[in-house]
Design an enzyme around this catalytic site. Structure first.
Site, PDB file in Angstrom:
ATOM      1  N   SER A   1       0.846  -1.189   0.000  1.00 32.44           N
ATOM      2  CA  SER A   1       0.000   0.000   0.000  1.00 32.44           C
ATOM      3  C   SER A   1       0.890   1.251   0.000  1.00 32.44           C
ATOM      4  O   SER A   1       1.767   1.378  -0.853  1.00 32.44           O
ATOM      5  CB  SER A   1      -0.950  -0.045   1.202  1.00 32.44           C
TER       6      SER A   1
ATOM      7  N   HIS B   1      -7.808  -5.352  -0.460  1.00 36.17           N
ATOM      8  CA  HIS B   1      -6.512  -4.691  -0.302  1.00 36.17           C
ATOM      9  C   HIS B   1      -5.752  -5.216   0.910  1.00 36.17           C
ATOM     10  O   HIS B   1      -4.529  -5.390   0.869  1.00 36.17           O
ATOM     11  CB  HIS B   1      -6.758  -3.187  -0.170  1.00 36.17           C
TER      12      HIS B   1
ATOM     13  N   ASP C   1      -8.400  -6.661  -4.800  1.00 32.20           N
ATOM     14  CA  ASP C   1      -8.032  -5.333  -4.279  1.00 32.20           C
ATOM     15  C   ASP C   1      -8.585  -4.275  -5.225  1.00 32.20           C
ATOM     16  O   ASP C   1      -8.143  -4.161  -6.365  1.00 32.20           O
ATOM     17  CB  ASP C   1      -6.508  -5.243  -4.202  1.00 32.20           C
TER      18      ASP C   1
END
Lengths: 410, 410
Positions: free
Chosen positions: A165, A376, A343
């Site tokens: 991320s 995610h 995601d």
């Protein structure tokens, strides 16, 4: 939320850089402190260091009990002896990002006074926090802070930089800014730019914080408050984007529960009766409220604003006419790009933009899309295929780097 | 937001039902008023009526200038002379939902006093609004209100019921509750249940409203305020879910603009300098702030809470052990189910659940997934394939129903 709910200060291990850093905005931020933790042993050749970069709300407590929450480190399942990032073999460093609130210099840090900057130290005045006057920080600024730390630790070259991320954004900035220092890079569930949709979600979270009556223009410490409701709303919304529709359906579906327990949300407003049919609420609501209310005890609202903004500004192509290959021209770094099929915050399509750019730059790059319905957050969760990919890439790269199988014992 | 920003009351055409309705929660809500608009002419045979059901923030001003915003009706491109829902041929009815704030009975309506309910009318006291004491409303309750209106208009059977999003939920409840009154049904971009993810987003929007300092426990009218910031945050977040990543990228990408104009958001807090690099903000932020701030002038926060909750409770399978075919057993209604490929709020997978259930019920059903990158809002936007599908289905169904080509002229 009253004052007694504000967590007690925790002492964090940190490195101090009195001369500070020159930021992308042009400001010289000084002093700069970088709070960090290490795991494993640095080899005598100093060639087995892996820097792990944390995500928006992560911190340096990677593989140990968190001093505030008492919970396991956020990547304890990935980092440790015998684990995919094996601390019997590698020396793992994780630092709190610049702008954060877990010991590194950020909006909650004391703002140097005019007298400090003129070298007249020794005043007994308690310094005010930076608050909303903290200068704008970019992902590259975060990486500059980590770079200072790595040099401070006597390391000339990192074996690998790894992160998911926003952590993956830092990996990319490392490879772009200090290519000679990065042997291998593993950007996970990330992108070389922040998308319009992600900027939009961040903007809503910021507006939620601004709307809180305890925001007080960002100077909430003056009244002993924190904008807990707004920060909780921001966290609740963000948490939805970290999961997937499938994961939410599997975990909660449409199951309801009696409203027997007091609400876990920091929101002190009683819910209108008209929102409850037969005294029931949905389990997914109860879960999100818990996520929101527990978050505000460990995170600072001004840090949330600063860091979300840094993500928004991420665009590796900006200085190269939109060409994402530009920052990687001539790179010798070995890349392993990883995405997760469900995601939707950093979808595989964005990883493909990165992989195509790395290919155009003739980089050594492999790309794996892990099949997962966890969204995610899959990079934080139990995904055996992901673990195998991380372990395999690091082992292969270590061989190419000439690291002994147990470098720390060499 | 100060008092002068509260929109002036508008008089809406409405039907009044003094005996009211018995709601799913068991409460008898009386009186009930249903505000509505009609377009086209009812045929002498009274067989050409189409009921259009609006979505969460829509209203009855379907095909004409909106009295509050001055903008075109929300489906003016779909409904009118010669348009896909052709008012030369059909008599179109659209009513504000029960629980709404555009003239139908809802949280802003006067709450009958104890003396009213005992029949002692004639008091000069100005009644208090229901506010948060308004009873919980379900999608079926909304349909009960529309049913009363349709009967009031002297119509025994609707040629068609059409609607998108929450409007599509009403279409399904119509077909399930009053099957003999629905010849054709067109549920668009909808689902027979509200998903965990959608409940989660609704819950965040509610918490944003609760967090507003002007919420005042739902009795904001007492202080001449509206919880504008919280409602704007709710709208901004919801607006993201109505679009798609592709649409946001196409419309805004990462383009920035100077912060030269005053912020359009109702948030009166100045943005911290640290959120602006070189005095620029992203266009997508400016757009969302405008969406948020314009919304609060036309929508009531308590209605937003009531209606989002009604959506959350939608689950057609609940009374049939989770079998979505159950409510449609033996149906003679002709269905046309429509989804949009980039709609992630009501994804095609949820329309497929509905279509499979209708197939199990041996219903007459067609299913079209329209290829579009416009997201959930595609049903409100220019999508020629969608227009052709609506026009084609209604023409075919009209032939089967024995309607003349121009029923209104028959």
């Amino acid at each position: 939320m009253d004052q007694t709910d504000i967590p007690a200060p925790v002492e964090h291990d940190r490195a101090v850089f009195p001369d500070g850093l020159t930021l992308d905005c042009g400001t010289v931020l000084a002093p700069v402190e970088i709070a960090y933790r290490t795991y494993g042993t640095l080899a005598p050749e100093r060639n087995n260091a892996i820097l792990v970069c944390h995500a928006l709300t992560g911190d340096q407590y990677l593989a140990e009990t968190h001093p505030l929450t008492g919970r396991a480190g956020w990547w304890a399942r990935m980092v440790g002896p015998g684990k995919p990032i094996d601390t019997n073999r590698f020396f793992v460093i994780c630092s709190n990002v610049l702008g954060g609130c877990m010991g590194s210099t950020g909006p909650r840090s004391p703002r140097p006074s005019a007298s400090d900057t003129q070298g007249e130290a020794g005043t007994d005045d308690v310094a005010e926090p930076w608050g909303t006057d903290f200068p704008p920080i970019t992902i590259r600024d975060m990486v500059r802070g980590q770079h200072a730390l790595v040099r401070h630790l006597g390391i000339e070259r990192l074996f690998a930089v790894v992160g998911g991320s926003m952590g993956g954004m830092q990996v990319l900035e490392w490879a772009a800014t200090y290519p000679e220092m990065v042997f291998a890079a593993m950007p996970i569930a990330t992108a070389p730019f922040h998308s319009a949709q992600n900027i939009a979600f961040n903007e809503v979270s910021r507006q939620a914080i601004f709307a809180d009556p305890d925001w007080h223009g960002g100077r909430y410490w003056e009244v002993g408050a924190i904008p807990a409701r707004g920060l909780a709303v921001a966290r609740m919304m963000a948490h939805i984007t970290y999961l997937s529709e499938e994961a939410l359906t599997r975990k909660f579906g449409r199951r309801v529960r009696r409203e027997s327990t007091p609400p876990a949300t920091p929101c002190t407003v009683a819910e209108p009766q008209s929102l409850s049919l037969f005294g029931e609420i949905f389990e997914v609501e109860s879960y999100l409220r818990h996520q929101g209310s527990s978050f505000v005890h460990r995170f600072d609202a001004n840090s949330y604003l600063t860091i979300t903004r840094a993500m928004d500004w991420m665009d590796l192509g900006a200085e190269h006419d939109g060409d994402y290959a530009g920052p990687f021209a001539g790179t010798a770094t070995r890349f392993c790009v990883i995405s997760f099929s469900s995601d939707w915050l950093f979808p595989t399509s964005q990883s493909r933009v990165l992989v195509r750019a790395l290919n155009r730059a003739a980089a050594n790059v492999s790309f794996v899309e892990i099949g997962s319905d966890k969204g995610h957050d899959a990079f934080l969760l139990d995904e055996p295929d992901f673990d195998r990919t991380v372990r395999g890439f690091l082992s292969g790269a270590a061989e190419h780097a000439g690291l002994g199988h147990h470098a720390a014992e060499a």
